[in-house]
Design a protein around this motif. Sequence first.
Motif, PDB file in Angstrom:
ATOM      1  N   LEU A  98       0.858  -1.195   0.000  1.00  0.00           N
ATOM      2  CA  LEU A  98       0.000   0.000   0.000  1.00  0.00           C
ATOM      3  C   LEU A  98       0.888   1.237   0.000  1.00  0.00           C
ATOM      4  O   LEU A  98       1.672   1.449   0.930  1.00  0.00           O
ATOM      5  CB  LEU A  98      -0.895   0.001   1.249  1.00  0.00           C
ATOM      6  CG  LEU A  98      -1.754   1.254   1.448  1.00  0.00           C
ATOM      7  CD1 LEU A  98      -2.780   1.412   0.319  1.00  0.00           C
ATOM      8  CD2 LEU A  98      -2.473   1.197   2.800  1.00  0.00           C
ATOM      9  N   PHE A  99       0.776   2.035  -1.059  1.00  0.00           N
ATOM     10  CA  PHE A  99       1.529   3.290  -1.135  1.00  0.00           C
ATOM     11  C   PHE A  99       0.652   4.442  -0.650  1.00  0.00           C
ATOM     12  O   PHE A  99      -0.404   4.700  -1.226  1.00  0.00           O
ATOM     13  CB  PHE A  99       1.944   3.585  -2.585  1.00  0.00           C
ATOM     14  CG  PHE A  99       3.167   2.843  -3.025  1.00  0.00           C
ATOM     15  CD1 PHE A  99       3.126   1.486  -3.296  1.00  0.00           C
ATOM     16  CD2 PHE A  99       4.380   3.510  -3.162  1.00  0.00           C
ATOM     17  CE1 PHE A  99       4.258   0.801  -3.701  1.00  0.00           C
ATOM     18  CE2 PHE A  99       5.521   2.834  -3.562  1.00  0.00           C
ATOM     19  CZ  PHE A  99       5.465   1.478  -3.833  1.00  0.00           C
ATOM     20  N   LEU A 100       1.110   5.137   0.371  1.00  0.00           N
ATOM     21  CA  LEU A 100       0.391   6.334   0.836  1.00  0.00           C
ATOM     22  C   LEU A 100       1.036   7.543   0.173  1.00  0.00           C
ATOM     23  O   LEU A 100       2.240   7.767   0.324  1.00  0.00           O
ATOM     24  CB  LEU A 100       0.483   6.449   2.351  1.00  0.00           C
ATOM     25  CG  LEU A 100      -0.023   5.235   3.145  1.00  0.00           C
ATOM     26  CD1 LEU A 100       0.212   5.449   4.632  1.00  0.00           C
ATOM     27  CD2 LEU A 100      -1.496   5.001   2.869  1.00  0.00           C
ATOM     28  N   SER A 138      -5.015  -7.705   2.339  1.00  0.00           N
ATOM     29  CA  SER A 138      -4.052  -8.186   3.320  1.00  0.00           C
ATOM     30  C   SER A 138      -2.664  -7.701   2.892  1.00  0.00           C
ATOM     31  O   SER A 138      -1.960  -8.386   2.156  1.00  0.00           O
ATOM     32  CB  SER A 138      -4.132  -9.710   3.366  1.00  0.00           C
ATOM     33  OG  SER A 138      -3.160 -10.199   4.244  1.00  0.00           O
ATOM     34  N   PHE A 139      -2.304  -6.507   3.340  1.00  0.00           N
ATOM     35  CA  PHE A 139      -1.046  -5.906   2.888  1.00  0.00           C
ATOM     36  C   PHE A 139       0.158  -6.456   3.654  1.00  0.00           C
ATOM     37  O   PHE A 139       0.082  -6.703   4.858  1.00  0.00           O
ATOM     38  CB  PHE A 139      -1.085  -4.381   3.062  1.00  0.00           C
ATOM     39  CG  PHE A 139      -2.064  -3.710   2.136  1.00  0.00           C
ATOM     40  CD1 PHE A 139      -1.818  -3.652   0.767  1.00  0.00           C
ATOM     41  CD2 PHE A 139      -3.230  -3.144   2.634  1.00  0.00           C
ATOM     42  CE1 PHE A 139      -2.725  -3.045  -0.091  1.00  0.00           C
ATOM     43  CE2 PHE A 139      -4.142  -2.529   1.783  1.00  0.00           C
ATOM     44  CZ  PHE A 139      -3.894  -2.482   0.415  1.00  0.00           C
ATOM     45  N   ASP A 140       1.256  -6.619   2.919  1.00  0.00           N
ATOM     46  CA  ASP A 140       2.517  -7.021   3.552  1.00  0.00           C
ATOM     47  C   ASP A 140       3.304  -5.809   4.033  1.00  0.00           C
ATOM     48  O   ASP A 140       4.192  -5.928   4.873  1.00  0.00           O
ATOM     49  CB  ASP A 140       3.402  -7.768   2.563  1.00  0.00           C
ATOM     50  CG  ASP A 140       2.699  -8.953   1.965  1.00  0.00           C
ATOM     51  OD1 ASP A 140       2.212  -9.778   2.747  1.00  0.00           O
ATOM     52  OD2 ASP A 140       2.634  -9.037   0.723  1.00  0.00           O
ATOM     53  N   GLY A 141       2.995  -4.668   3.419  1.00  0.00           N
ATOM     54  CA  GLY A 141       3.761  -3.496   3.805  1.00  0.00           C
ATOM     55  C   GLY A 141       3.136  -2.207   3.314  1.00  0.00           C
ATOM     56  O   GLY A 141       2.325  -2.196   2.389  1.00  0.00           O
ATOM     57  N   VAL A 142       3.539  -1.115   3.992  1.00  0.00           N
ATOM     58  CA  VAL A 142       3.082   0.227   3.635  1.00  0.00           C
ATOM     59  C   VAL A 142       4.298   1.041   3.202  1.00  0.00           C
ATOM     60  O   VAL A 142       5.365   0.935   3.823  1.00  0.00           O
ATOM     61  CB  VAL A 142       2.401   0.891   4.856  1.00  0.00           C
ATOM     62  CG1 VAL A 142       2.189   2.370   4.628  1.00  0.00           C
ATOM     63  CG2 VAL A 142       1.089   0.196   5.186  1.00  0.00           C
ATOM     64  N   HIS A 193      -4.389  -4.049  12.296  1.00  0.00           N
ATOM     65  CA  HIS A 193      -4.690  -4.876  11.119  1.00  0.00           C
ATOM     66  C   HIS A 193      -3.525  -5.782  10.721  1.00  0.00           C
ATOM     67  O   HIS A 193      -3.518  -6.338   9.628  1.00  0.00           O
ATOM     68  CB  HIS A 193      -5.120  -3.978   9.951  1.00  0.00           C
ATOM     69  CG  HIS A 193      -6.425  -3.286  10.202  1.00  0.00           C
ATOM     70  ND1 HIS A 193      -7.624  -3.950  10.140  1.00  0.00           N
ATOM     71  CD2 HIS A 193      -6.709  -2.004  10.568  1.00  0.00           C
ATOM     72  CE1 HIS A 193      -8.608  -3.092  10.434  1.00  0.00           C
ATOM     73  NE2 HIS A 193      -8.071  -1.910  10.697  1.00  0.00           N
ATOM     74  N   GLU A 194      -2.556  -5.878  11.605  1.00  0.00           N
ATOM     75  CA  GLU A 194      -1.422  -6.793  11.418  1.00  0.00           C
ATOM     76  C   GLU A 194      -0.695  -6.608  10.093  1.00  0.00           C
ATOM     77  O   GLU A 194      -0.395  -7.573   9.388  1.00  0.00           O
ATOM     78  CB  GLU A 194      -1.904  -8.250  11.579  1.00  0.00           C
ATOM     79  CG  GLU A 194      -2.471  -8.495  12.976  1.00  0.00           C
ATOM     80  CD  GLU A 194      -2.932  -9.931  13.196  1.00  0.00           C
ATOM     81  OE1 GLU A 194      -2.982 -10.684  12.208  1.00  0.00           O
ATOM     82  OE2 GLU A 194      -3.215 -10.288  14.355  1.00  0.00           O
ATOM     83  N   VAL A 195      -0.415  -5.361   9.758  1.00  0.00           N
ATOM     84  CA  VAL A 195       0.436  -5.070   8.599  1.00  0.00           C
ATOM     85  C   VAL A 195       1.862  -4.957   9.151  1.00  0.00           C
ATOM     86  O   VAL A 195       2.129  -4.103   9.994  1.00  0.00           O
ATOM     87  CB  VAL A 195       0.009  -3.765   7.898  1.00  0.00           C
ATOM     88  CG1 VAL A 195       0.888  -3.489   6.682  1.00  0.00           C
ATOM     89  CG2 VAL A 195      -1.459  -3.845   7.491  1.00  0.00           C
ATOM     90  N   PRO A 196       2.775  -5.817   8.724  1.00  0.00           N
ATOM     91  CA  PRO A 196       4.026  -5.995   9.466  1.00  0.00           C
ATOM     92  C   PRO A 196       5.172  -5.057   9.115  1.00  0.00           C
ATOM     93  O   PRO A 196       6.177  -5.039   9.821  1.00  0.00           O
ATOM     94  CB  PRO A 196       4.426  -7.439   9.124  1.00  0.00           C
ATOM     95  CG  PRO A 196       3.834  -7.683   7.773  1.00  0.00           C
ATOM     96  CD  PRO A 196       2.591  -6.851   7.686  1.00  0.00           C
TER      97      PRO A 196
END
Lengths: 315, 315
Positions: B5-7, B67-71, B108-111
């Motif tokens: 997910l890119f903010l 279910s994102f792995d990263g931001v 949300h458990e995004v690690p």
Amino acid sequence: MKNLLFLGGLGFIGTNIINELLDKYSELEITVFDKPGKVNSFGSRIRFFPGDFQNEISVENALSSASFDGVVHLVSTTIPATSNEKIAFDIEANLVPTVRLLQLMVKHEVPDIIFFSSGGSVYGTVNSKTVNELDQTFPISSHGTVKLAIEKYLHLFQELYGISYLILRVGNPYGPFQTSDDQGIINVFIRKILKNEKLVIRGDGSAIRDYIYVKDLARIVGQMIDNKITNNIVNIGSGTGTSVNEILDILRSVSGKELRTKFTDPLPADVSRIVLDISKLKLLVKSELVPIGEGIRLTYEHMLSEALNKDNFKR
Amino acid sequence: MKNLLFLGGLGFIGTNIINELLDKYSELEITVFDKPGKVNSFGSRIRFFPGDFQNEISVENALSSASFDGVVHLVSTTIPATSNEKIAFDIEANLVPTVRLLQLMVKHEVPDIIFFSSGGSVYGTVNSKTVNELDQTFPISSHGTVKLAIEKYLHLFQELYGISYLILRVGNPYGPFQTSDDQGIINVFIRKILKNEKLVIRGDGSAIRDYIYVKDLARIVGQMIDNKITNNIVNIGSGTGTSVNEILDILRSVSGKELRTKFTDPLPADVSRIVLDISKLKLLVKSELVPIGEGIRLTYEHMLSEALNKDNFKR
């Protein structure tokens, strides 16, 4: 500095410092800005300005009420242990109003600020024996992170607007006039001992902190004001570590009582060991420090006599 | 990492990184959260989630949409030069929502999070030839101070909740897709040259920065994601300093034009020199960097062809 404004000056540390200043530096004029509910035990020896630190107008009214030479900033609405549960609040209640305070100091040409940072929480998890002011800072509590961010803004306002700062990274102070039930393990324990209550210890009692007798702290701050020490970050502690178990031993000996204790899980925001390197402090001020055994004895006697007086009053 | 997910992903840096990732790492799924007005030039190759970073519900909707792995956190609503005029806003628009984001990642458990910090502004006034990641940080802009405070909270969330972070202290990126008129001196100058406008230089042109061609930055970030580099703070720049006057010389040569220039007073938030030590970067990823003369030429050609296309379209 002649005319000082204390923000949050009627708390534990403020009360001790102001006592010291009124005693030894009688030329000082002291104004205290603190919450309306706070009791002003100094009477007419100070000027009391009740108000809310988060209310900019209230702070500006106090700041512009006299021609102040400096501000002593003691306000803190969080403590390390619980600050991680309300980080946004911590930022909005401490960081933002402090930035607004600095902007008001520029506007009203108040040239100096002394800020009480936290030697116990700005450094974070530490592996070295002691930490000095140049060491890395990775707080594990929001309390420490906000203190650190304020330090950075103080430096910024110094560089951009010439506001001088003195940042005091204070260890764990204890002694007379500490009334919090959440913070200050020595005072909390003594209060419980006097009521014959159980002492609750987070962790196994091995956690090490750098404790400083608050009257030593007050004397040091007085000397620093007197010596006009500015644009510096200074650790203030004893330079020695004491475990909770050692404190319990001292309290057993001082009170002559068996202590009832209960050990619980530590909090994630609790660091296991933090001892301050006080080399810089020693270069800046000459001050003999009360050893912890003696400091705890003095605190115990003070709190015991307070409790007895209260008791007598009740009868 | 598979699902990112890119903010703030449709800005200058985000566009370049996403281009690179879509080209070279086709297994990646990319979602972009950005302001509703932003144009999604990637079409259906990404999932676009319009929303407001300051709106917690909006961020939570995006974060819980897969279910994102990263931001990848690229949002920044201030720039160093003007951030000191609106510090409280800077804190409330950048620091507070980032803390809320971290809390939502725990929930949300995004690690994992990659945060774009600022190599140009977190270090502050520097006397040494280059700065490395362990050097002291005393920003002289609120922009840099907020970036630094976010870094500290990232570390805190790693220690307390196991959220992995990668902090990228990026120098001054330039290259395709930079459209700001306030920031990015090389792009701003090229745009003005193409319109035959006067170039305004704050200061005497001696200010030195560490410029990095944005496609180099994008490739480096791709490699770092691919190599799963986490819990690290890394300077990303060229490791060499270039003055504004040197940039003007390169632009004269690349454009073949006499440049009209105007020198004005520098801003207090401008540091006079900052060059990043990129030893750590070199250890972590192998990457040849485009020299600045070549990078400026590529940028000029890209912007010239864009301008010509736009012109043709108009006719």
